[in-house]
Scaffold this active site. Structure first.
Site, short mmCIF file in Angstrom:
data_model
loop_
_atom_site.label_atom_id
_atom_site.label_comp_id
_atom_site.label_asym_id
_atom_site.label_seq_id
_atom_site.Cartn_x
_atom_site.Cartn_y
_atom_site.Cartn_z
N ASN A 32 23.90 43.40 43.91
CA ASN A 32 23.77 44.28 44.78
C ASN A 32 25.05 45.28 45.01
OD1 ASN A 32 25.78 42.69 45.76
ND2 ASN A 32 24.66 42.43 47.95
N GLY A 36 30.46 44.12 42.42
CA GLY A 36 30.19 44.45 41.08
C GLY A 36 30.39 46.04 41.18
N LYS A 91 26.86 33.36 52.37
CA LYS A 91 25.22 33.19 52.27
C LYS A 91 24.83 33.46 50.86
CE LYS A 91 23.97 35.74 56.18
NZ LYS A 91 23.15 37.34 56.98
N GLY A 102 15.18 27.97 43.25
CA GLY A 102 13.66 28.18 43.73
C GLY A 102 13.13 28.66 42.47
N TYR A 145 34.77 30.36 50.70
CA TYR A 145 34.44 30.42 49.11
C TYR A 145 34.16 28.97 48.59
CZ TYR A 145 34.94 31.85 43.91
OH TYR A 145 34.85 31.88 42.70
N LYS A 149 30.89 27.01 47.44
CA LYS A 149 30.56 26.55 45.97
C LYS A 149 30.50 25.05 45.96
CE LYS A 149 31.45 30.26 43.67
NZ LYS A 149 30.47 30.95 42.85
N THR A 175 40.47 33.23 35.08
CA THR A 175 39.81 34.08 34.27
C THR A 175 40.22 35.37 34.22
OG1 THR A 175 37.98 32.59 33.78
CG2 THR A 175 37.91 34.69 32.68
N ARG A 186 43.56 40.19 42.54
CA ARG A 186 43.68 38.91 41.82
C ARG A 186 44.88 39.13 41.07
NH1 ARG A 186 37.98 36.69 39.99
NH2 ARG A 186 37.49 38.92 39.94
N1 UDP Z 1 49.63 36.19 43.65
C1 UDP Z 1 50.99 36.99 43.74
N2 UDP Z 1 51.05 38.23 43.85
C2 UDP Z 1 49.59 38.91 44.12
C3 UDP Z 1 48.59 38.45 43.59
C4 UDP Z 1 48.54 37.07 43.79
O1 UDP Z 1 51.69 36.26 43.66
O2 UDP Z 1 49.91 40.09 43.82
C5 UDP Z 1 49.78 34.89 43.44
C6 UDP Z 1 48.67 34.06 44.50
O3 UDP Z 1 49.45 33.68 45.61
C7 UDP Z 1 48.46 32.70 43.71
C8 UDP Z 1 48.27 33.18 42.16
O4 UDP Z 1 48.85 34.47 42.12
O5 UDP Z 1 49.26 31.95 43.79
C9 UDP Z 1 46.75 33.34 41.66
O6 UDP Z 1 46.14 34.32 42.69
P1 UDP Z 1 44.82 35.01 42.43
O7 UDP Z 1 44.35 35.82 43.53
O8 UDP Z 1 44.72 35.50 41.17
O9 UDP Z 1 43.75 33.76 42.31
P2 UDP Z 1 43.62 32.21 42.89
O10 UDP Z 1 43.97 31.20 41.72
O11 UDP Z 1 44.49 31.87 44.10
O12 UDP Z 1 42.15 32.11 43.09
#
Ligand code: UDP
Length: 315
Positions: A32, A36, A91, A102, A145, A149, A175, A186
């Protein structure tokens, strides 16, 4: 063979669509576009072995034809995204899990669930094997989250026990690679974007927290193997790269690989940020004969090239 992939326009989902089409499957992709991006699948539009449906799978799903495998990969996956979309996240991995299970039940299809290392929370056991039950804050910001999960894993196992659905749960660790959004929050896209623009690299906390990063091509191989292998009904697998790095090491590596003038800026650590994370992949190695092949340096080079091209196109 026909597969349904939810989250088809997402980072992992779109690479999975490519892989299944390449292996000769007919793929029905659903998304949706909450997080993405249509660009991730634009090259597949017009392919005779691909069909796209724009749909929110928190509603009832109807697919007329027979289906062999359902892969449920729809969900905001970056902490920034799932904290911005808390209810949608809950959700898609509750109502969405029921609807996709289902669908698998109706079609007598195999079911692959995209779970996560986040179900281990801030782990007290290291590295994390599938037997570990985790240490999760059920009411913190990340809980939308983590708990969705965990709930989905419980739902998969209930359908497996109650309806004999051939489910496989894949706990995916961090990943990275092409098709991540530069602004998805991330750590790898953040650091690469900042390094290429010569801005400060934002390390949260003191940067001693660790993560283990798997390149997308390795992960997709693991998911594909776990999807087509016979005789692993009801099994749970960690999929990730067991090479562990601190976030400060990662920042220095990215500055070096991009030849950047950026300096490191330390910001506060987000709530419930796990201190250490590293998969024990013994089970996947033994039962799927799978292990990652691409080193962090190699994968980062490929990802940096991708983001360089993206940034150039924007100018
Ligand atoms: N992190 C960071 N600076 C950023 C983004 C993330 O230092 O600009 C750190 C975050 O606090 C975590 C790690 O990098 O300890 C990985 O974060 P990410 O959001 O990639 O995913 P997570 O493994 O936490 O789900």
């Amino acid at each position: 063979m026909k597969v349904v992939i939810t989250g088809a326009a997402g980072f992992i989902g779109s690479h999975l669509c490519d892989k299944f089409v390449k292996e000769g499957f007919y793929v029905i992709g659903i998304d949706n576009f909450l997080t993405g991006n249509p660009e991730n699948i634009s090259h597949l539009i017009g392919n005779d072995n691909f069909r796209f449906i724009k749909y929110n799978i928190t509603n009832y799903i109807h697919i007329p034809e027979d289906i062999d495998i359902v892969l449920h990969f729809a969900c905001p996956a970056s902490p920034v995204d799932y904290i911005n979309f808390p209810i949608q996240t809950l959700k898609v991995d509750s109502l969405g899990t029921f609807h996709t299970l289902g669908l698998a039940k109706t079609k007598k299809a195999r079911y692959i669930f995209a779970s996560t290392s986040e179900i281990y929370g801030d782990p007290q056991v290291h590295p994390q094997s599938e037997e570990y039950w985790g240490y999760v804050n059920p009411i913190g910001k990340r809980s939308v989250y983590d708990e969705a999960k965990r709930f989905s894993e419980a739902t998969c196992m209930a359908y497996h026990r109650e309806h004999d659905i051939d489910v496989r749960i894949l706990r995916i660790f961090n990943t990275y690679g092409p098709r991540m959004r530069l602004n998805d929050g991330r750590v790898i896209p953040n650091f690469i974007g900042q390094a290429l623009r010569h801005e400060n690299i934002t390390v949260y906390g003191d940067g001693s927290q660790t993560r283990s990063f798997c390149y997308i091509d390795d992960l997709v191989e693991g998911i594909f193997t776990a999807s087509i292998k016979e005789g692993i009904e009801g099994e749970v697998f960690n999929l990730g790269n067991p090479e562990e790095f601190s976030i400060i090491e990662l920042a220095r590596k990215i500055i070096k690989l991009t030849d950047s003038q950026s300096t490191i800026e330390f910001l506060s650590l987000p709530e419930d940020d796990p201190k250490r994370r590293c998969p024990d992949i013994t089970k996947a190695k033994n039962m799927l004969d799978w292990k990652p092949k691409i080193s962090l340096d190699e994968g980062l080079e490929l990802t940096i090239e991708y983001f360089k091209r993206k940034l150039k196109r924007r100018v």
